[in-house]
Design a protein around this motif. Structure first.
Motif, PDB file in Angstrom:
ATOM      1  N   ILE A 321       0.844  -1.238  -0.009  1.00 27.69           N
ATOM      2  CA  ILE A 321       0.027  -0.178   0.101  1.00 27.69           C
ATOM      3  C   ILE A 321       1.062   1.148   0.065  1.00 27.69           C
ATOM      4  O   ILE A 321       0.625   2.055  -0.855  1.00 27.69           O
ATOM      5  CB  ILE A 321      -0.856   0.014   1.048  1.00 27.69           C
ATOM      6  N   GLN A 324       2.303   1.971  -3.409  1.00 33.85           N
ATOM      7  CA  GLN A 324       1.454   2.033  -4.605  1.00 33.85           C
ATOM      8  C   GLN A 324       0.169   2.955  -4.434  1.00 33.85           C
ATOM      9  O   GLN A 324      -0.320   3.478  -5.617  1.00 33.85           O
ATOM     10  CB  GLN A 324       0.937   0.745  -4.900  1.00 33.85           C
ATOM     11  N   MET A 325      -0.223   3.333  -3.260  1.00 36.53           N
ATOM     12  CA  MET A 325      -1.287   4.151  -3.293  1.00 36.53           C
ATOM     13  C   MET A 325      -1.222   5.327  -3.505  1.00 36.53           C
ATOM     14  O   MET A 325       0.159   5.958  -3.416  1.00 36.53           O
ATOM     15  CB  MET A 325      -1.830   3.990  -1.943  1.00 36.53           C
ATOM     16  N   SER A 400      -4.882   0.198  -6.395  1.00 38.86           N
ATOM     17  CA  SER A 400      -4.186   1.188  -6.422  1.00 38.86           C
ATOM     18  C   SER A 400      -4.440   1.928  -7.853  1.00 38.86           C
ATOM     19  O   SER A 400      -4.614   3.144  -8.065  1.00 38.86           O
ATOM     20  CB  SER A 400      -2.703   1.054  -6.549  1.00 38.86           C
ATOM     21  N   THR A 404      -6.332   5.351  -8.038  1.00 42.11           N
ATOM     22  CA  THR A 404      -5.694   6.398  -8.806  1.00 42.11           C
ATOM     23  C   THR A 404      -6.559   7.027  -9.690  1.00 42.11           C
ATOM     24  O   THR A 404      -6.661   8.459  -9.847  1.00 42.11           O
ATOM     25  CB  THR A 404      -4.346   6.087  -9.528  1.00 42.11           C
TER      26      THR A 404
END
Length: 407
Positions: A321, A324-325, A400, A404
Motif C-alpha cells: 500500500i 503504490q497508493m 491502486s 488513482t
C-alpha cells in the motif's frame, strides 16, 4: 393421482413481504454478501474477515473425536446444559483467569454459539424499541444488524488511531445522552484495526459506572496481537459493568461455532434464559473438542502460529500500500487482527469503486455498512487474513490503479 398435478401456481395479489414483522423490514444482507465474495475463487478477495484454513487444527481433530467416541463420552453427542458443559466451562474460566488476571465465577460465564449469538441474546434481553445503543464509528456490521433487529436507536462515537474517542463519549453523556448499552471492540478493531489505549480503557469503565450503562466488550481479535501483548481487558477492569463477548472462530476454527459471555452473574443468568429458546445449547461435540484441544496445549500453539502468519501478511499488505497508493489516501496500521481501514478523499464513493474493482478481479468491503447511518462512503475495509501472500501485491496493484483513476 395428485389432484394438484398439472395445475399452474396461483398468482396472489399480495406478497409475503407484507407479512414481515416490523423489525425484519429493511434488514440487510451485508454479511451474506461479504461471505460470498470471500469464498469467490475468481477474485483476489480482501473482503471477508475469515481466518486462513492453514491455521485450523489438522488430523488431531479426527483423533480427538475417535477418542471421545471410544471412551463412550455421551456428553459430546447429547444435548448440553444451556450454559454449557461443566468441563469446557471450567477450562474456559481457567483460561480467562490465566490470560486476564481474573477468573470468572461459575455463574459469571456461559458458552454461546459464537459471538454473533451473544449479541443477539443481549439485544433480545435488554433492548426495547427505541432504546439507545452507542457504538464506535465505524463498527462491526453484525452488531449493527443485531441491535437494529430489536429496533434500537443506534448512535455512533468517532474513533482515532487510539480507539474510541472516550472524551467525545464523555461530552455526549454530559450533554444528556443515556445509552442502555455501549458496544466496543477494544483490540484490533473490526473494521479499523486500531486498539483502545490503556488510559482510555480506565476512563471508559468509569463512565459506564457513573452513567449506568452496560458495556459490551467484543474480544474477537484480542489473542491475535502480532507480538502477543495485551492491554487490560475492560471486563477485568470492571466486571460489575462489563459483559465480555468472545469467540473461538478466529482462534480455533469458525465451523465449531463456539463463544462465550462473561459478566455479572445476574446478567449471564438472563442471557442463559434467552438462549433456551434461541438454540437451547451450543453443540456438545464442539465444546468437548475445544476442551481437549485446549487442555493439551494445542490451542495456544495454533494461536502462536496464526499470529506469525497474519503479521507477515499485514506487513506485506502495508508495504505494498505504501509503495503504490495514490496521494490523498490514508490507512491504519494494525498491530494485530485481520484488518486495515482505508480513507480516500471525500468525493470518492467506495461502493462504486467496489464494482469497478470486481470487474478487475479484486474485492473489498465499502465503508458504509460499518456505520449505522450510512457514513463512511469514502472509506473501505481491507482484510489480509485469508489472502495468499503471493497475490497480495497484485491485488493491491489493481486497487491502486482503480483508486488513482478515482482520485
Amino acid at each position: 393421482m395428485d389432484p394438484q398435478a398439472g395445475r399452474s401456481v396461483v398468482e396472489h395479489a399480495w406478497s409475503w413481504a407484507d407479512a414481515l414483522a416490523r423489525r425484519a423490514k429493511g434488514a440487510g444482507d451485508e454479511i451474506a454478501t461479504i461471505m460470498a465474495l470471500s469464498n469467490a475463487s475468481e477474485v483476489i478477495s480482501f473482503s471477508g474477515g475469515f481466518p486462513d484454513p492453514a491455521t485450523f487444527p489438522g488430523e488431531v481433530l479426527a483423533d480427538l473425536v475417535r477418542e471421545l467416541v471410544v471412551k463412550g463420552d455421551a456428553s459430546a453427542l447429547q444435548y448440553t446444559p444451556t450454559e454449557g458443559l461443566p468441563g469446557p466451562r471450567a477450562y474456559l474460566r481457567g483460561r480467562l483467569g490465566h490470560l486476564e488476571g481474573r477468573e470468572p465465577a461459575e455463574a459469571e460465564l456461559a458458552i454461546t454459539s459464537g459471538g454473533i449469538e451473544a449479541l443477539e441474546l443481549i439485544s433480545k434481553t435488554f433492548l426495547d424499541r427505541g432504546d439507545l445503543v452507542m457504538v464506535e464509528a465505524p463498527t462491526y456490521l453484525g452488531a449493527i444488524m443485531a441491535f437494529r433487529g430489536f429496533e434500537a436507536r443506534i448512535e455512533c462515537v468517532e474513533i482515532d488511531d487510539e480507539g474510541l474517542r472516550v472524551d467525545a463519549l464523555a461530552d455526549r453523556l454530559a450533554a444528556g445522552s443515556r445509552p442502555k448499552l455501549l458496544y466496543v471492540i477494544p483490540d484490533h478493531q473490526n473494521p479499523a484495526g486500531v486498539s483502545l489505549a490503556a488510559e482510555r480503557r480506565v476512563a471508559l469503565v468509569e463512565l459506564a459506572r457513573r452513567y449506568g450503562f452496560l458495556l459490551l466488550e467484543d474480544v474477537a481479535y484480542r489473542e491475535l496481537a502480532f507480538d502477543g501483548s495485551r492491554l487490560p481487558a475492560l471486563w477485568s477492569l470492571a466486571p460489575d459493568v462489563v459483559v465480555q463477548i468472545g469467540t473461538f472462530s478466529k482462534t480455533f476454527f469458525p465451523g465449531v461455532r463456539l463463544g462465550w459471555v462473561a459478566g455479572p452473574a445476574e446478567v449471564v443468568a438472563w442471557l442463559v434464559t434467552a438462549k433456551q429458546n434461541t438454540d437451547q445449547c451450543a453443540g456438545g461435540l464442539g465444546q468437548r473438542l475445544l476442551e481437549e484441544y485446549g487442555r493439551r496445549g494445542l490451542l495456544d500453539r495454533q494461536i502462536a502460529a496464526a499470529r506469525e502468519l497474519y503479521q507477515r501478511r499485514c506487513r506485506l499488505l502495508l508495504a505494498t500500500i505504501a509503495a503504490q497508493m495514490p496521494q490523498g489516501v490514508r490507512w491504519t496500521t494494525p498491530r494485530g487482527g485481520f484488518f486495515s481501514w482505508v480513507t480516500l478523499p471525500p468525493e470518492v464513493d467506495t461502493a462504486k469503486l467496489a464494482q469497478a474493482a470486481l470487474e478487475q478481479g479484486v474485492a473489498f468491503v465499502p465503508g458504509a455498512p460499518f456505520f449505522p447511518h450510512g457514513q463512511g462512503r469514502n472509506q473501505l475495509r481491507l482484510s489480509f487474513s485469508k489472502v495468499d501472500d503471493a497475490v497480495i501485491p497484485e491485488g493491491i496493484r489493481r486497487l491502486s490503479a482503480i483508486m488513482t483513476a478515482a482520485v
